[in-house]
Design a protein around this motif. Structure first.
Motif, mmCIF file in Angstrom:
data_model
loop_
_atom_site.group_PDB
_atom_site.id
_atom_site.type_symbol
_atom_site.label_atom_id
_atom_site.label_comp_id
_atom_site.label_asym_id
_atom_site.label_seq_id
_atom_site.Cartn_x
_atom_site.Cartn_y
_atom_site.Cartn_z
ATOM 1 N N GLY A 384 0.808 -1.211 0.000
ATOM 2 C CA GLY A 384 0.000 0.000 0.000
ATOM 3 C C GLY A 384 0.840 1.260 0.000
ATOM 4 N N THR A 385 0.170 2.407 0.050
ATOM 5 C CA THR A 385 0.857 3.692 0.078
ATOM 6 C C THR A 385 1.709 3.811 1.345
ATOM 7 N N GLY A 386 2.959 4.206 1.176
ATOM 8 C CA GLY A 386 3.869 4.307 2.306
ATOM 9 C C GLY A 386 4.570 3.013 2.625
ATOM 10 N N GLU A 387 4.194 1.949 1.945
ATOM 11 C CA GLU A 387 4.837 0.659 2.140
ATOM 12 C C GLU A 387 5.622 0.329 0.877
ATOM 13 N N ALA A 388 6.674 -0.475 1.014
ATOM 14 C CA ALA A 388 7.513 -0.802 -0.129
ATOM 15 C C ALA A 388 8.160 -2.154 0.065
ATOM 16 N N VAL A 389 8.655 -2.692 -1.031
ATOM 17 C CA VAL A 389 9.507 -3.872 -0.998
ATOM 18 C C VAL A 389 10.942 -3.369 -1.080
ATOM 19 N N THR A 390 11.750 -3.664 -0.074
ATOM 20 C CA THR A 390 13.091 -3.092 0.000
ATOM 21 C C THR A 390 14.153 -4.184 0.007
ATOM 22 N N SER A 391 15.314 -3.816 -0.480
ATOM 23 C CA SER A 391 16.495 -4.680 -0.432
ATOM 24 C C SER A 391 17.715 -3.770 -0.352
ATOM 25 N N PHE A 392 18.337 -3.712 0.808
ATOM 26 C CA PHE A 392 19.541 -2.905 1.009
ATOM 27 C C PHE A 392 20.756 -3.831 1.103
ATOM 28 N N LEU A 393 21.878 -3.333 0.646
ATOM 29 C CA LEU A 393 23.101 -4.126 0.672
ATOM 30 C C LEU A 393 23.499 -4.469 2.102
ATOM 31 N N GLU A 394 23.963 -5.690 2.293
ATOM 32 C CA GLU A 394 24.449 -6.114 3.603
ATOM 33 C C GLU A 394 25.910 -5.726 3.779
ATOM 34 N N ALA A 395 26.451 -6.000 4.947
ATOM 35 C CA ALA A 395 27.773 -5.492 5.322
ATOM 36 C C ALA A 395 28.866 -5.840 4.326
ATOM 37 N N LYS A 396 28.804 -7.030 3.743
ATOM 38 C CA LYS A 396 29.843 -7.447 2.801
ATOM 39 C C LYS A 396 29.525 -7.070 1.356
ATOM 40 N N GLY A 397 28.464 -6.308 1.172
ATOM 41 C CA GLY A 397 28.114 -5.843 -0.172
ATOM 42 C C GLY A 397 27.162 -6.733 -0.917
ATOM 43 N N ALA A 398 26.711 -7.833 -0.299
ATOM 44 C CA ALA A 398 25.753 -8.723 -0.947
ATOM 45 C C ALA A 398 24.346 -8.150 -0.824
ATOM 46 N N PRO A 399 23.486 -8.378 -1.809
ATOM 47 C CA PRO A 399 22.107 -7.875 -1.722
ATOM 48 C C PRO A 399 21.374 -8.491 -0.547
ATOM 49 N N GLY A 400 20.669 -7.667 0.205
ATOM 50 C CA GLY A 400 19.888 -8.165 1.324
ATOM 51 C C GLY A 400 18.629 -8.866 0.850
ATOM 52 N N MET A 401 18.113 -9.736 1.677
ATOM 53 C CA MET A 401 16.871 -10.438 1.343
ATOM 54 C C MET A 401 15.729 -9.428 1.255
ATOM 55 N N VAL A 402 14.876 -9.596 0.281
ATOM 56 C CA VAL A 402 13.785 -8.664 0.075
ATOM 57 C C VAL A 402 12.830 -8.699 1.273
ATOM 58 N N GLU A 403 12.339 -7.538 1.675
ATOM 59 C CA GLU A 403 11.417 -7.425 2.803
ATOM 60 C C GLU A 403 10.292 -6.439 2.457
ATOM 61 N N ARG A 404 9.125 -6.730 2.998
ATOM 62 C CA ARG A 404 8.054 -5.737 2.947
ATOM 63 C C ARG A 404 8.311 -4.748 4.077
ATOM 64 N N THR A 405 8.383 -3.483 3.735
ATOM 65 C CA THR A 405 8.828 -2.460 4.695
ATOM 66 C C THR A 405 7.828 -1.319 4.762
ATOM 67 N N LEU A 406 7.553 -0.885 5.984
ATOM 68 C CA LEU A 406 6.746 0.313 6.202
ATOM 69 C C LEU A 406 7.711 1.483 6.374
#
Length: 542
Positions: A384-406
């Motif tokens: 919904g509005t204000g919510e997103a699917v996010t993936s931020f790089l982890e400490a070693k530069g690998a892509p983080g697991m996708v998460e539903r984020t508010l």
């Protein structure tokens, strides 16, 4: 970064959110089950670039504002374009009253975020100089490649433009504004034959086509972009006494009426950062973060050479401490070679109404590291509005697991400000004396005009001298028809032999004869051709 309080987190256990985020990076929002897991963009990997995507009205602006506040709080300067006028409110603290505040309060409670309202350190810029300090560059600094893209020139036209830049360099002619380039092209058209012998064929028709494109650019307001004082990028990278990085907001609502001009201006800023900043290796945080809103305008109908240039800049500029974040409605707007370099991603909802939309949705989902708890494609469609699917790089530069984020609420005001409030911010920036007054110093236009004036003066003097000689020659011929003041009636008499000069040389006679001949030619069409030759050849020397 005002997240406080300890809470149970599936990822961190019992933690103090403030401590974790202060040490690690920017708190973007809460993710995971019940939104209890902090989702953060690691400052050390902030220069690995990023993407903010989603359909209109899904919350991209809030995400952009949240990340900009986070970078600024960490002492990183930020640049962003205000396409709709609603980012200007960052110069004011948010308020507990308003139509969005109830939703923000509920969201903050859900993710365990204690919202503290405060203004961000903002400086306003505007290419037109109306809603901020003027942003200018010179024709020389823009370069032929970006100018060709700006004017949508063909390959032959771009070649002529390169010749103009080369000759200007060789002749010491500074190309600062549009009239300098226009004057340079006029000179090239007048001397096309001689130039072609050294640099290749130059067609007057091609020169004329470029001049027409320059006229279109001028009518679009491009004349405001070129001139001095040019923007010093160091003025965008300041850090305030409180340790917060300066947030530079470019007023782009009017600029968006000329999409190519908008995209070229932002691309020029990127190229200047790339060319002028030193290598910094692997910094603990970026030196500068650049948000490129409406990124599809950069790549739409762009020639391959330009896309390759953008890819090169994106790949190499991170070693100079610069992070680039593209904001667009659909990740499909970004070429794959560029998209593959965007490590930090925030994907808001995508609408799939057509078969193409469904293909784009599936493709977007494939760009994320899967999460076994949910289907990424379904999540992108349902958030919904204000919510997103996010993936931020982890400490070693690998892509983080996708998460539903508010996404957390912003600390500064979301929305526009009044003209008086904007004027007050502009007046208090300290940049007015440096940028607000246009300076027009001597450059190619003035130097070429001086040469043309000198050539015209020389031609006028030659013509006057020729007329005087012609008049003298005519009087000399008429005088031979008179004898002692009376008319010589003995016209049929045998002329007397002229006395031989006592001390004259044959060469003197030739010189006089040649001078008379030249004088007669200057009064004829052949003489006019000689004058044109003087005008045309005057510019061949420095």
């Amino acid at each position: 970064m005002a997240a406080t309080g300890a809470r149970e987190s599936p990822r961190f256990g019992s933690v103090n959110v403030q401590t974790v985020l202060t040490q690690a990076g920017i708190f973007a929002g809460g993710g995971g089950e019940n939104y209890a897991t902090p989702q953060e963009l690691l400052l050390k990997l902030g220069n690995r670039h990023g993407l903010i995507a989603g359909a209109t009205g899904t919350g991209k602006t809030v995400t952009l504002q949240v990340l900009a506040e986070g970078f600024s709080a960490a002492g990183v300067a930020v640049f962003m374009a205000d396409v709709k006028g609603d980012l200007a409110g960052m110069c004011k603290a948010g308020s507990e009253t308003g139509k969005l505040q109830d939703a923000f309060a509920k969201r903050s409670a859900t993710i365990g975020y204690e919202l503290a309202y405060k203004a961000a350190p903002v400086v306003f810029w505007d290419m037109f100089g109306e809603q901020g300090h003027p942003v200018r560059t010179t024709i020389t600094d823009m370069g032929p490649l970006l100018l060709s893209r700006l004017m949508d020139l063909s390959e032959p036209q771009e070649g002529v433009l390169n010749i103009a830049f080369r000759i200007a360099d060789e002749e010491g002619l500074a190309l600062l504004d549009l009239k300098d380039l226009q004057a340079m092209l006029v000179w090239i058209g007048q001397n096309a034959a001689d130039i072609g012998l050294k640099y290749g064929n130059v067609s007057p028709a091609t020169v004329g086509a470029i001049q027409r494109q320059l006229l279109v650019l001028e009518n679009q307001g491009g004349i405001k972009l070129f001139g001095e004082p040019a923007l010093d990028l160091a003025d965008m990278m300041r850090v305030g006494p409180d340790g917060r990085g300066q947030i530079n907001i470019l007023a782009a609502d009017k600029l968006m009426a000329s999409p190519q001009l908008y995209a070229t201006l932002l691309l020029w800023i990127l190229s200047e950062l790339f060319e002028n900043l030193p290598e910094v290796g692997d910094p603990d945080k970026p030196k500068f973060v650049f948000f490129f809103d409406e990124a599809h305008l950069l790549f739409k109908d762009a020639p391959k050479a330009l896309v390759t240039k953008v890819e090169q800049v994106a790949r190499l500029i991170r070693s100079k401490g610069v992070g680039i974040y593209f904001i667009t409605q659909n990740p499909a707007d970004i070429p794959d070679d560029v998209l593959g370099q965007l490590g930090n991603r925030v994907q808001h909802a995508l609408r799939a109404f057509t078969a193409k939309d469904q293909m784009d949705l599936k493709r977007a989902a494939q760009n994320y590291r899967p999460n076994p708890r949910f289907d990424t494609e379904t999540a992108i469609k349902e958030v919904g509005t204000g919510e997103a699917v996010t993936s931020f790089l982890e400490a070693k530069g690998a892509p983080g697991m996708v998460e539903r984020t508010l996404i957390r609420p912003p600390e500064s005001q979301l929305g526009p400000i009044t003209p008086d409030e904007r004027k007050a911010i502009i007046a208090g920036s300290g940049f007015g004396p440096k940028y607000d007054t246009l300076v027009d110093r001597e450059s190619a236009f003035e130097k070429l005009r001086a040469r043309a004036d000198a050539a015209a003066k020389e031609a006028a003097q030659a013509e006057a001298s020729a007329q005087q000689q012609k008049q003298a020659d005519s009087e000399f011929r008429n005088a031979r028809r008179y004898d002692g003041g009376g008319l010589n009636t003995d016209l049929w008499a045998k002329p007397k032999a002229a006395p031989k000069p006592a001390s004259s040389s044959r060469s003197d006679g030739i010189a006089v004869t040649f001078g008379k001949s030249l004088a007669r030619q200057l009064g004829s069409k052949a003489g006019q051709a000689i004058v044109r030759g003087v005008l045309g050849g005057l510019f061949k020397s420095r």
